[in-house]
Design an enzyme around this catalytic site. Structure first.
Site, mmCIF file in Angstrom:
data_model
loop_
_atom_site.group_PDB
_atom_site.id
_atom_site.type_symbol
_atom_site.label_atom_id
_atom_site.label_comp_id
_atom_site.label_asym_id
_atom_site.label_seq_id
_atom_site.Cartn_x
_atom_site.Cartn_y
_atom_site.Cartn_z
ATOM 1 C CG HIS A 68 -1.969 -1.056 1.219
ATOM 2 N ND1 HIS A 68 -3.262 -0.884 0.773
ATOM 3 C CD2 HIS A 68 -1.899 -2.340 1.649
ATOM 4 C CE1 HIS A 68 -3.938 -2.020 0.928
ATOM 5 N NE2 HIS A 68 -3.137 -2.921 1.447
ATOM 6 C CG ASN A 141 -7.973 -4.169 1.200
ATOM 7 O OD1 ASN A 141 -7.283 -3.166 1.369
ATOM 8 N ND2 ASN A 141 -7.486 -5.388 1.281
#
Ligand code: HDD
Length: 683
Positions: A68, A141
């Site tokens: 990420h 997510n």
């Protein structure tokens, strides 16, 4: 101004004010020339300004996030609709008057910090709630399941997914051997992988994607009763995606596509918003679901079994002042929970409880990162922890331990008013073993497949073909087809056909169940808010009509840009200059949701770039509109103007009427028409 905003204002420092100084506050005489022994002589070591400036530059980077790394963030607020006391004591979920400040960071997973926004990838949706009881981090997510069931496999997954170790290729892409090698040897990934092959992996905008807490968490109420919960974020603008060809082109045309979209929307006052929904499961129903263990993060609980109850609203309303200070330094930790919210024994979640705190120590080089302005709780922080790198506070007093009599025994533990861990009863042998209830790896992949519309299925097949087409190892391709054959036979055949693998023999029957909530085709399609339209203009267009079209669409919340062969002005049919937004070369059809070609500039049909705008937009399922001479350009783009049945996103009128704007708005709101036949269009 939120409480968090007020807190941050203490640390704001204007870049552009006053006299230039060193970090020690000493006014600088000249920042363009180093101190030298004579104008052509060597630089002197005593030049503290030179040394400091270079030293500070040398140390600007901190390690990027191990996953990420690429992301963008924004500030906002969260408000609960009704008190949820029945389920939780969490203050921000029980007080509808409370406006809880939040910071949200969206991200991709695979790519490095400088990679593009639009690879085929999972998107992170991490929210830090600065509640009056301390920080709650919901680190989710845009897909409701995860690749693996146990966090001990996370390093293997990420190693396989990231660029390969021998040559650091490919960047931000799962289409390579090591990823598919791993997932085909680890069939628990199959459910998440089919989500990854769907259009969910290429969101049109962070503002148009869902978010999920993924794991089952717990809410605990004032009586100590626990309810299992799954967190859902639903975007008010609907859940919409790009198409793969478009996503790849955007990666070159504007690698900051999603980041820019969020930034511009917030700056223009179109604040993105999500509804928080909860799936609430009483403890005694935990074992009610056939084939689903609620602790298994590779499974959803279909909304048909447990509905999603809307409970509150998140709105992002302020861009960060500084990317590094806020978006890069924000440190999410799954372990940050407030009273009334607790964990479950999901083995993926349990490993995450270690990993996030640990990784922040690596990123910040010490334990005081919680003091950074973006991470600081708005609740008071009082304890006996101390020292370490970068201590920013000046603790006052002498009793830095507990119990103490020298400091009045303070700060004092709150007892039952503090965070009380849910007293779950646990009993079992120590063993490295996975529960039998985690054994089914295919039936929810089948559920997802069955729930897709025909165009979504086509996109999924194309994605598997693309990805496996890049895999050099034939045995890996064959293994994937074997797995898909256990998901759905037709899917396996379709993929096999595209990647040079033999058709498999049918091995199992599809269970036939579906869940309509999983299909993006069923998402909201009424609003054109913040949709971007390129109107292709040239000398000769009718200013009155173009202005009327622009005004109508703008009034409805869309963003209209006039693109011409060159920047500056064009000359309209009445001989007057009209300012354009930009030149066509600087943009691209992939950066717009729709294209319009108005009457009056027939020469545009001879401009290859303009023709490409229309052809490509059509190919990507977008609304394409034209009237009068504009139709000539569509013809040159080989867009079939006489299709039957009529294409609802192809708005072709012989001449301008206000109906055009109405029809065009409808097509734009529908996001895309993926049912059109695009194979013959060259783009
Ligand atoms: Fe993770 C970052 C989401 C499993 C270890 N993860 C990270 C971020 C998001 C997620 C959104 C970025 C946060 C930010 O913007 O700063 N991760 C998830 C979800 C998971 C998940 C939804 C499964 C349900 N993650 C997961 C596991 C592990 C990690 C199983 C390790 C055992 N994740 C990390 C990390 C990161 C991270 C290494 C990298 C940067 C960071 O934490 O702050 O600790």
């Amino acid at each position: 101004m939120t409480t968090k905003d007020r807190q941050l204002s203490v640390n704001r420092r204007p870049f552009n004010e006053g006299v230039l100084t060193t970090d020690q506050g000493i006014p600088v005489q000249d920042t363009d020339n180093s101190l030298r022994a004579g104008a052509r002589g060597p630089s002197l070591l005593e030049d503290f300004h030179l040394r400091e400036k270079i030293m500070r530059f040398d140390h600007e980077r901190i390690p990027e996030r191990v996953v990420h790394a690429r992301g963008t963030g924004a500030h906002g607020v969260f408000k609960v609709y009704e008190p949820l006391d029945e389920y939780t004591t969490a203050d921000f979920l029980t007080d509808p008057d409370a406006e809880t400040p939040v910071f949200v960071r969206f991200s991709t997973v695979q790519g490095s910090r400088g990679s593009s926004d639009t690879p085929r990838d999972v998107r992170g949706f991490a929210t830090k709630f600065y509640t009056r009881q301390g920080n709650f981090d919901l680190v989710g997510n845009n897909m409701p399941v995860f690749f693996i069931q146990d966090g001990i496999k996370f390093p293997d997954l990420v190693h396989a997914l990231k660029p390969e170790p021998q040559n650091e290729m490919p960047q931000a892409a799962s289409a390579h051997d090591s990823f598919w090698d791993f997932v085909t040897l680890q069939p628990e990934t199959m459910h998440h992988v089919i989500w990854l092959m769907s259009d969910r992996a290429i969101p049109r905008s962070f503002r148009m994607m869902q978010g999920f807490g993924v794991h089952t968490f717990r809410l605990v109420n004032g009586q100590g009763r626990s309810t299992f919960v799954k967190f859902h974020w639903t975007p008010v603008l609907g859940t919409h995606s790009l198409v793969w060809d478009e996503a790849q082109k955007i990666a070159g045309k504007d690698p900051d596509y999603n980041r820019r979209d969020l930034w511009e929307a917030i700056n223009s006052g179109q604040f993105p918003s999500w509804e928080l929904g909860l799936q609430l499961i009483p403890e005694n129903r935990a074992f009610e679901f056939e084939d689903i263990d609620i602790l298994d993060p590779t499974k959803i609980i279909p909304e048909e079994l447990v509905p999603v109850t809307p409970v509150g609203r998140l709105t992002l309303n302020r861009n960060p002042d500084n990317f590094f200070a806020e978006t890069e330094q924000v440190a999410f930790c799954v372990g940050n929970v407030v009273p009334g919210i607790d964990f479950t024994d999901d083995p993926l979640l349990q490993a995450r409880l270690f990993s996030y705190l640990d990784t922040q120590l690596n990123r910040f080089g010490g334990a005081n990162f919680f003091q950074l302005p973006i991470n600081r709780a708005i609740a008071p922080i009082r304890n006996h922890q101390q020292d370490g790198f970068q201590q920013h506070e000046v603790p006052v007093g002498r009793a830095n331990y507990f119990p103490n009599s020298l400091g009045g025994d303070q700060p004092t533990p709150a007892g039952p008013a503090g965070f009380v861990h849910y007293p779950e009863h646990v009993d079992g042998p120590k063993e490295r073993k996975r529960s039998e209830t985690f054994a089914d790896h295919y039936s929810q992949a089948t559920l997802f497949w069955n729930s897709m519309s025909s165009w979504e299925k086509e996109h999924i097949i194309a994605a598997y073909r693309f990805e496996l087409g890049k895999v050099e190892s034939m045995p890996i391709r064959v293994r994937l087809v074997e797995h898909l054959n256990r998901v759905d036979h037709d899917l396996a055949i379709a993929v096999a056909l595209g990647i040079g693998v033999e058709e498999p023999v049918k091995s199992i029957d599809n269970h036939g169940r579906s869940s309509p909530a999983l299909s993006q085709a069923n998402s909201q399609r009424e609003s054109v808010l913040s949709r971007k339209i390129a109107v292709l203009v040239g000398d000769g267009v009718d200013a009155r009509i173009v202005t009327s079209l622009r005004d109508t669409l703008t009034e409805r919340g869309a963003i209209v840009e006039l693109l011409a062969p060159v920047d500056g002005t064009i000359t309209t049919s009445d001989g007057l200059p009209m300012e354009v937004t930009r030149a066509m070369q600087t943009m691209s059809s992939v950066l717009y949701d729709a294209i319009v070609v108005p009457d009056g500039a027939p020469d545009l049909a001879m401009d290859g770039l303009a023709v490409n705008y229309a052809a490509e937009a059509f190919k990507h399922g977008k609304a394409v509109g034209a009237f009068g001479t504009g139709l000539g350009l569509l013809q040159r783009a080989q867009i079939p103007l006489t299709t039957a049945p009529a294409d609802p996103a192809l708005i072709a009128y012989d001449e301008w009427t206000p109906d055009f704007a109405t029809e065009f708005t409808k097509a734009l709101a529908a996001h895309r028409n993926f049912d059109r036949d695009i194979d013959a269009v060259p783009a």
